[in-house]
Design a protein around this motif. Structure first.
Motif, PDB file in Angstrom:
ATOM      1  N   THR A 219      -8.941  16.198 -35.357  1.00  0.00           N
ATOM      2  CA  THR A 219     -10.238  15.626 -35.690  1.00  0.00           C
ATOM      3  C   THR A 219     -10.003  14.458 -36.635  1.00  0.00           C
ATOM      4  OG1 THR A 219     -11.290  17.784 -35.453  1.00  0.00           O
ATOM      5  CG2 THR A 219     -12.515  16.098 -36.668  1.00  0.00           C
ATOM      6  N   LEU A 220     -10.378  13.275 -36.171  1.00  0.00           N
ATOM      7  CA  LEU A 220     -10.204  12.054 -36.948  1.00  0.00           C
ATOM      8  C   LEU A 220     -11.560  11.545 -37.406  1.00  0.00           C
ATOM      9  CD1 LEU A 220      -7.786  10.159 -34.509  1.00  0.00           C
ATOM     10  CD2 LEU A 220      -7.159  11.697 -36.373  1.00  0.00           C
ATOM     11  N   THR A 221     -11.628  11.036 -38.641  1.00  0.00           N
ATOM     12  CA  THR A 221     -12.842  10.360 -39.096  1.00  0.00           C
ATOM     13  C   THR A 221     -12.473   8.926 -39.427  1.00  0.00           C
ATOM     14  OG1 THR A 221     -12.559  11.021 -41.404  1.00  0.00           O
ATOM     15  CG2 THR A 221     -13.878  12.476 -39.998  1.00  0.00           C
ATOM     16  N   VAL A 222     -13.357   8.013 -39.028  1.00  0.00           N
ATOM     17  CA  VAL A 222     -13.112   6.594 -39.198  1.00  0.00           C
ATOM     18  C   VAL A 222     -14.366   5.977 -39.808  1.00  0.00           C
ATOM     19  CG1 VAL A 222     -12.414   4.470 -38.010  1.00  0.00           C
ATOM     20  CG2 VAL A 222     -11.726   6.693 -37.072  1.00  0.00           C
ATOM     21  N   VAL A 223     -14.221   5.352 -40.973  1.00  0.00           N
ATOM     22  CA  VAL A 223     -15.340   4.658 -41.610  1.00  0.00           C
ATOM     23  C   VAL A 223     -15.234   3.190 -41.218  1.00  0.00           C
ATOM     24  CG1 VAL A 223     -16.446   4.052 -43.792  1.00  0.00           C
ATOM     25  CG2 VAL A 223     -15.421   6.318 -43.502  1.00  0.00           C
ATOM     26  N   VAL A 224     -16.316   2.665 -40.637  1.00  0.00           N
ATOM     27  CA  VAL A 224     -16.315   1.301 -40.096  1.00  0.00           C
ATOM     28  C   VAL A 224     -17.554   0.545 -40.554  1.00  0.00           C
ATOM     29  CG1 VAL A 224     -15.037   1.993 -38.024  1.00  0.00           C
ATOM     30  CG2 VAL A 224     -17.533   1.970 -37.974  1.00  0.00           C
ATOM     31  N   ASP A 225     -17.509  -0.783 -40.435  1.00  0.00           N
ATOM     32  CA  ASP A 225     -18.704  -1.583 -40.650  1.00  0.00           C
ATOM     33  C   ASP A 225     -19.708  -1.235 -39.553  1.00  0.00           C
ATOM     34  OD1 ASP A 225     -17.658  -2.925 -42.835  1.00  0.00           O
ATOM     35  OD2 ASP A 225     -16.942  -4.628 -41.643  1.00  0.00           O
ATOM     36  N   ASN A 226     -20.962  -1.109 -39.929  1.00  0.00           N
ATOM     37  CA  ASN A 226     -22.009  -0.817 -38.958  1.00  0.00           C
ATOM     38  C   ASN A 226     -22.476  -2.141 -38.359  1.00  0.00           C
ATOM     39  OD1 ASN A 226     -23.999   0.323 -37.431  1.00  0.00           O
ATOM     40  ND2 ASN A 226     -25.379   0.750 -39.138  1.00  0.00           N
ATOM     41  N   GLU A 227     -21.760  -2.579 -37.322  1.00  0.00           N
ATOM     42  CA  GLU A 227     -22.096  -3.833 -36.664  1.00  0.00           C
ATOM     43  C   GLU A 227     -21.825  -3.708 -35.172  1.00  0.00           C
ATOM     44  OE1 GLU A 227     -18.009  -6.390 -37.329  1.00  0.00           O
ATOM     45  OE2 GLU A 227     -19.430  -6.314 -38.990  1.00  0.00           O
ATOM     46  N   ALA A 228     -22.452  -4.592 -34.424  1.00  0.00           N
ATOM     47  CA  ALA A 228     -22.333  -4.563 -32.964  1.00  0.00           C
ATOM     48  C   ALA A 228     -20.876  -4.728 -32.536  1.00  0.00           C
ATOM     49  CB  ALA A 228     -23.192  -5.672 -32.355  1.00  0.00           C
ATOM     50  N   GLY A 229     -20.459  -3.934 -31.559  1.00  0.00           N
ATOM     51  CA  GLY A 229     -19.145  -4.058 -30.955  1.00  0.00           C
ATOM     52  C   GLY A 229     -18.041  -3.213 -31.560  1.00  0.00           C
ATOM     53  N   VAL A 230     -18.275  -2.650 -32.746  1.00  0.00           N
ATOM     54  CA  VAL A 230     -17.208  -1.870 -33.393  1.00  0.00           C
ATOM     55  C   VAL A 230     -16.890  -0.620 -32.584  1.00  0.00           C
ATOM     56  CG1 VAL A 230     -16.522  -0.599 -35.460  1.00  0.00           C
ATOM     57  CG2 VAL A 230     -17.725  -2.775 -35.680  1.00  0.00           C
ATOM     58  N   LEU A 231     -17.912   0.116 -32.183  1.00  0.00           N
ATOM     59  CA  LEU A 231     -17.675   1.339 -31.401  1.00  0.00           C
ATOM     60  C   LEU A 231     -16.961   1.003 -30.091  1.00  0.00           C
ATOM     61  CD1 LEU A 231     -17.968   4.372 -31.057  1.00  0.00           C
ATOM     62  CD2 LEU A 231     -20.235   3.970 -30.084  1.00  0.00           C
ATOM     63  N   ALA A 232     -17.351  -0.080 -29.449  1.00  0.00           N
ATOM     64  CA  ALA A 232     -16.699  -0.491 -28.198  1.00  0.00           C
ATOM     65  C   ALA A 232     -15.216  -0.786 -28.429  1.00  0.00           C
ATOM     66  CB  ALA A 232     -17.396  -1.715 -27.618  1.00  0.00           C
ATOM     67  N   ARG A 233     -14.886  -1.382 -29.565  1.00  0.00           N
ATOM     68  CA  ARG A 233     -13.483  -1.668 -29.870  1.00  0.00           C
ATOM     69  C   ARG A 233     -12.688  -0.383 -30.092  1.00  0.00           C
ATOM     70  NH1 ARG A 233     -13.175  -6.163 -34.332  1.00  0.00           N
ATOM     71  NH2 ARG A 233     -10.962  -5.985 -33.854  1.00  0.00           N
ATOM     72  N   VAL A 234     -13.292   0.589 -30.780  1.00  0.00           N
ATOM     73  CA  VAL A 234     -12.618   1.868 -31.021  1.00  0.00           C
ATOM     74  C   VAL A 234     -12.410   2.601 -29.696  1.00  0.00           C
ATOM     75  CG1 VAL A 234     -12.869   4.153 -32.080  1.00  0.00           C
ATOM     76  CG2 VAL A 234     -13.385   2.089 -33.414  1.00  0.00           C
ATOM     77  N   ILE A 235     -13.446   2.663 -28.891  1.00  0.00           N
ATOM     78  CA  ILE A 235     -13.327   3.345 -27.590  1.00  0.00           C
ATOM     79  C   ILE A 235     -12.333   2.608 -26.695  1.00  0.00           C
ATOM     80  CG2 ILE A 235     -14.581   3.920 -25.470  1.00  0.00           C
ATOM     81  CD1 ILE A 235     -17.021   4.477 -27.274  1.00  0.00           C
ATOM     82  N   GLY A 236     -12.347   1.279 -26.758  1.00  0.00           N
ATOM     83  CA  GLY A 236     -11.407   0.484 -25.971  1.00  0.00           C
ATOM     84  C   GLY A 236      -9.963   0.774 -26.331  1.00  0.00           C
ATOM     85  N   LEU A 237      -9.710   1.029 -27.610  1.00  0.00           N
ATOM     86  CA  LEU A 237      -8.359   1.387 -28.044  1.00  0.00           C
ATOM     87  C   LEU A 237      -7.907   2.660 -27.321  1.00  0.00           C
ATOM     88  CD1 LEU A 237      -6.944   1.340 -31.580  1.00  0.00           C
ATOM     89  CD2 LEU A 237      -6.799   3.436 -30.278  1.00  0.00           C
ATOM     90  N   PHE A 238      -8.793   3.642 -27.240  1.00  0.00           N
ATOM     91  CA  PHE A 238      -8.457   4.909 -26.588  1.00  0.00           C
ATOM     92  C   PHE A 238      -8.275   4.719 -25.085  1.00  0.00           C
ATOM     93  CE2 PHE A 238      -9.674   6.622 -30.586  1.00  0.00           C
ATOM     94  CZ  PHE A 238      -9.097   7.876 -30.675  1.00  0.00           C
ATOM     95  N   SER A 239      -9.243   4.093 -24.436  1.00  0.00           N
ATOM     96  CA  SER A 239      -9.184   3.968 -22.979  1.00  0.00           C
ATOM     97  C   SER A 239      -8.059   3.049 -22.536  1.00  0.00           C
ATOM     98  CB  SER A 239     -10.523   3.487 -22.423  1.00  0.00           C
ATOM     99  OG  SER A 239     -10.804   2.177 -22.872  1.00  0.00           O
TER     100      SER A 239
END
Length: 187
Positions: A30-50
């Motif tokens: 279980t990983l927790t990641v604190v990020v800036d709340n801005e457009a595209g951040v989640l897509a970048r994180v998911i893109g790293l995995f996929s």
């Protein structure tokens, strides 16, 4: 002799087991990641995995600091220890990422998930579903003459166990939030 019992001195490895006995075992983290709340951040994180073929078993995201515009992403993933280390290192290199924590290795943590279960049933199956819901401390949040919607919270294993018991009683649908997790203690 039972097929599960071995004679003394007999190896438990089969000649047909082609797995490397020295290979790293897959683990759940279980990983927790604190990020800036801005457009595209989640897509970048998911893109790293996929992009690297890593699997995400659970993903939750929410803003946790409105004034600081920070969100917390909780990811449950599996991999060998070296793969988990790669994931953490690569997450840390994404520019809007402020912190990456592996709760699995950093010490005790608390994991909870919320799930809704729609269960159809009449007669004895209906009574059994209600009885099991009481044992699991699930709440009835909707009811018709032929179905219930149960709400349950707890660790993922509890949610899985409840699902297995509801399946033969008429489980129709399941909605799960994914894991929310925090480390225990003051740190």
């Amino acid at each position: 002799m039972s097929p599960l019992k071995l004679k003394k001195g007999v190896s438990s490895h089969s000649a047909y087991d082609l797995r490397d006995p020295h290979a790293e075992q897959t683990e759940r983290h279980t990983l927790t990641v604190v990020v800036d709340n801005e457009a595209g951040v989640l897509a970048r994180v998911i893109g790293l995995f996929s992009g690297r073929g890593y699997n995400i078993e659970s993903l939750t995201v929410a803003e946790v600091d409105h004034l600081g515009h920070l969100s917390r992403i909780t990811i449950v993933t599996t991999g060998t220890p070296s793969v988990i280390e790669q994931i953490k290192a690569q997450l840390g290199r994404i520019v809007p990422v402020h912190e990456v924590h592996d709760l699995t290795v950093e010490g005790p943590s608390v994991e909870r998930e919320l799930a809704l279960f729609k269960v159809a049933g009449e007669g004895e199956k209906r009574i059994e579903a209600l009885r099991l819901a009481e044992i699991f401390r699930a709440n009835v949040v909707d009811s018709t003459l032929n179905s219930f919607v149960f709400e349950i919270t707890g660790p993922p294993e509890k949610i899985d166990a409840f699902a297995e018991l509801m399946r033969p009683l008429g489980l129709l649908e399941v909605a799960r939030t994914g894991v929310a997790a925090l480390s225990r203690g003051a740190s």
